[in-house]
Enzyme design. Structure first.
Site, PDB file in Angstrom:
ATOM      1  N   TYR A 110      -9.579   4.929   7.378  1.00 52.23           N
ATOM      2  CA  TYR A 110      -9.798   5.247   8.791  1.00 52.23           C
ATOM      3  C   TYR A 110     -10.908   6.289   8.832  1.00 52.23           C
ATOM      4  O   TYR A 110     -10.812   7.327   8.172  1.00 52.23           O
ATOM      5  CB  TYR A 110      -8.534   5.830   9.414  1.00 52.23           C
ATOM      6  CG  TYR A 110      -7.438   4.792   9.623  1.00 52.23           C
ATOM      7  CD1 TYR A 110      -7.339   4.104  10.825  1.00 52.23           C
ATOM      8  CD2 TYR A 110      -6.505   4.506   8.626  1.00 52.23           C
ATOM      9  CE1 TYR A 110      -6.345   3.156  11.034  1.00 52.23           C
ATOM     10  CE2 TYR A 110      -5.504   3.557   8.819  1.00 52.23           C
ATOM     11  CZ  TYR A 110      -5.428   2.887  10.026  1.00 52.23           C
ATOM     12  OH  TYR A 110      -4.448   1.952  10.229  1.00 52.23           O
ATOM     13  N   LYS A 143       0.581  -0.671  15.078  1.00 54.15           N
ATOM     14  CA  LYS A 143       1.982  -0.791  15.485  1.00 54.15           C
ATOM     15  C   LYS A 143       2.314  -2.054  16.283  1.00 54.15           C
ATOM     16  O   LYS A 143       3.494  -2.335  16.515  1.00 54.15           O
ATOM     17  CB  LYS A 143       2.384   0.429  16.349  1.00 54.15           C
ATOM     18  CG  LYS A 143       2.472   1.716  15.567  1.00 54.15           C
ATOM     19  CD  LYS A 143       3.722   1.756  14.707  1.00 54.15           C
ATOM     20  CE  LYS A 143       3.729   2.911  13.751  1.00 54.15           C
ATOM     21  NZ  LYS A 143       3.955   2.562  12.366  1.00 54.15           N
ATOM     22  N   HIS A 190       0.833  -1.205   0.000  1.00 50.37           N
ATOM     23  CA  HIS A 190       0.000   0.000   0.000  1.00 50.37           C
ATOM     24  C   HIS A 190       0.866   1.253   0.000  1.00 50.37           C
ATOM     25  O   HIS A 190       1.710   1.419   0.868  1.00 50.37           O
ATOM     26  CB  HIS A 190      -0.930   0.008   1.218  1.00 50.37           C
ATOM     27  CG  HIS A 190      -2.121  -0.897   1.057  1.00 50.37           C
ATOM     28  ND1 HIS A 190      -3.277  -0.752   1.765  1.00 50.37           N
ATOM     29  CD2 HIS A 190      -2.322  -1.944   0.225  1.00 50.37           C
ATOM     30  CE1 HIS A 190      -4.153  -1.679   1.392  1.00 50.37           C
ATOM     31  NE2 HIS A 190      -3.587  -2.423   0.466  1.00 50.37           N
ATOM     32  N   TYR A 228       3.517   6.368  10.415  1.00 48.69           N
ATOM     33  CA  TYR A 228       2.739   5.199   9.997  1.00 48.69           C
ATOM     34  C   TYR A 228       3.633   4.158   9.327  1.00 48.69           C
ATOM     35  O   TYR A 228       3.519   2.960   9.595  1.00 48.69           O
ATOM     36  CB  TYR A 228       1.592   5.618   9.059  1.00 48.69           C
ATOM     37  CG  TYR A 228       0.533   4.555   8.930  1.00 48.69           C
ATOM     38  CD1 TYR A 228      -0.582   4.546   9.761  1.00 48.69           C
ATOM     39  CD2 TYR A 228       0.654   3.532   7.986  1.00 48.69           C
ATOM     40  CE1 TYR A 228      -1.549   3.562   9.657  1.00 48.69           C
ATOM     41  CE2 TYR A 228      -0.305   2.545   7.875  1.00 48.69           C
ATOM     42  CZ  TYR A 228      -1.407   2.562   8.716  1.00 48.69           C
ATOM     43  OH  TYR A 228      -2.349   1.573   8.614  1.00 48.69           O
ATOM     44  N   PRO A 273      -4.858  -0.446  18.637  1.00 46.11           N
ATOM     45  CA  PRO A 273      -4.563  -0.881  17.260  1.00 46.11           C
ATOM     46  C   PRO A 273      -4.638   0.222  16.209  1.00 46.11           C
ATOM     47  O   PRO A 273      -4.285  -0.020  15.057  1.00 46.11           O
ATOM     48  CB  PRO A 273      -5.641  -1.944  17.000  1.00 46.11           C
ATOM     49  CG  PRO A 273      -6.742  -1.613  17.942  1.00 46.11           C
ATOM     50  CD  PRO A 273      -6.112  -1.008  19.144  1.00 46.11           C
TER      51      PRO A 273
END
Ligand code: APR
Ligand code: PHB
Length: 388
Positions: free
Chosen positions: A200, A296, A72, A383, A292
């Site tokens: 998200y 990580k 991604h 991220y 979550p």
């Protein structure tokens, strides 16, 4: 039984450590409380940073991940029905790999079995002895028979509820913890993902996440109250609620179907310091938990294991204690950065009870995140796992 490193727990942390040590000729035995099938039955997150991908390759178990995993380049964040994209590749030059933790665990188990390295499953009453002495021991029972492993070091990779951290005198350990006032209700289904990238979702009804395991398997989450009972969430109710939180395009594209797993997980931040006590070294969830939201958990376990395996190689091959002596300090530096990011992302995207002020702060911060290149870059760096 005698070995160089006794590893407690056959989750991703213990299995990866075992594999890396085995590749370096360091003898190890894994002692696991549950059966292999039980360990593989747990559904967990599936976003892997480049560092963890490299480590799985180093452990010799990366081939299926490269064949089946999805690379991604970015992620999407939906705020009150409007979608924004953060382009990891453009902002950092890095990408992430989407590949289920269950699959990683399976690849590690298969790799270990192929090498003939020992794992003792269904071991109960596991206990650690003499962790401050020169010859620590691990005792346990299996099929009613008491057994003992003598070793040089113990790696406590037995998760948050394991025995390793509890074996340390409370006065020698400091715990830092935050429990969030909500949980995640997760649903796994054999339906195509609603989007090519994770979404998200920050909505006034609560957080949601659209994730995936493969082009035909999706994973969705809804923020829920901790008092919620999974039985009161038939699939229809889950899909209806998810649709309410999505943007128009996603709502239309969403393919629903029967769930193959549904569960509720609480959200917690936790760190214990230090991560070393004499000859006991903690790694992964045994030492720290992240909510979550930042994906990580596995990545932190992998980074602990990277430091610990290198330190043990230095000990045996170079006769140097430097890596072991610095393990806790090095690991914690990385842990706290991931803790900060996971806490920040959690607070930014969830509906916080009774706080109009916090909601306004969230919206202002999100607007800044999308408009400011430096803010987007900082998000993307965290991220994808850069820089540490
Ligand atoms: N004795 C032996 N084994 C134990 C004991 C015990 N007393 N207690 C727990 N275990 C085992 C568990 O059954 C489990 O298989 O230790 C293992 C710990 O695995 P995880 O909980 O997966 O922890 P870890 O390997 O650190 O995982 C790191 O994976 O599951 C995720 O959220 C986690 O993302 C994080 C990453
Ligand atoms: C998941 O796919 O389960 C997942 C992905 C990203 C997260 C959390 C969970 O942040």
């Amino acid at each position: 039984m005698r070995t160089q490193v006794a590893i407690i727990g056959a989750g991703p942390a213990g299995l990866l450590l075992g594999q890396l040590l085995h590749k370096q000729g360091i003898d190890n035995v894994i002692v696991e409380r549950h059966t292999g099938e039980y360990v593989l039955g747990r559904i967990r997150a599936g976003v892997i940073e480049q560092v963890a991908v490299d480590l799985l390759d180093e452990a010799g178990v990366g081939s299926r991940m490269h064949a089946e995993g999805l690379v991604h380049d970015g992620t999407q964040i939906c705020v009150e029905g409007v979608r924004h994209r953060v382009d990891f590749k453009a902002l950092t030059g890095k990408t992430v790999m989407v590949y289920g933790q269950t699959e990683i665990t399976k690849d590690l188990m298969d790799g270990r079995a192929a090498e003939g390295a020992p794992t003792i499953y269904s071991a109960y009453d596991v206990a650690l002895h003499d962790i401050q002495g020169a010859r620590p021991r691990v005792t346990f029972r299996k099929n009613g028979v008491g057994q003992e492993i003598e070793c040089d070091f113990i790696a406590g990779c037995d998760g948050f509820h394991g025995i390793s951290r509890k074996s340390v005198p409370p006065s020698a350990i400091a715990n830092y913890e935050r429990v969030y006032p909500f949980g995640w209700l997760g649903l796994l289904s054999d339906t195509p993902p609603v989007s090519d990238e994770l979404i998200y979702v920050r909505s006034s009804l609560g957080f949601a996440l659209c994730s995936m395991r493969s082009p035909t398997r999706s994973r969705y989450y809804l923020q829920c109250s901790l008092a919620e009972d999974v039985d009161s969430w038939p699939d229809e109710r889950f899909w209806d609620e998810l649709k309410l939180r999505l943007d128009d395009e996603a709502r239309e594209r969403l393919v629903t179907g029967a769930s193959i797993e549904k569960s509720i997980a609480p959200l917690r931040s936790f760190v214990c310091e230090p991560m070393r006590f004499g000859r006991l070294f903690l790694a992964g969830d045994a030492a720290h938990i992240v909510p979550p939201t930042g994906a990580k958990g596995l990545n932190l376990a992998a980074s602990d294991v990277q430091y610990l395996s290198r330190a043990l190689v230095e000990h045996y091959r170079d006769k140097s204690e430097a890596g072991l002596d610095h393990y806790s300090e090095r690991a914690l530096l990385r842990v706290w950065k991931a803790e900060r990011f996971s806490w920040w992302m959690t607070t930014l995207l969830h509906r916080l009870p009774d706080s109009d002020f916090e909601q306004k702060m969230q919206l202002a911060e999100l607007d800044y995140l999308f408009r400011s290149k430096s803010a987007s870059t900082a998000f993307a760096e965290n991220y994808v796992g850069l820089p540490y």
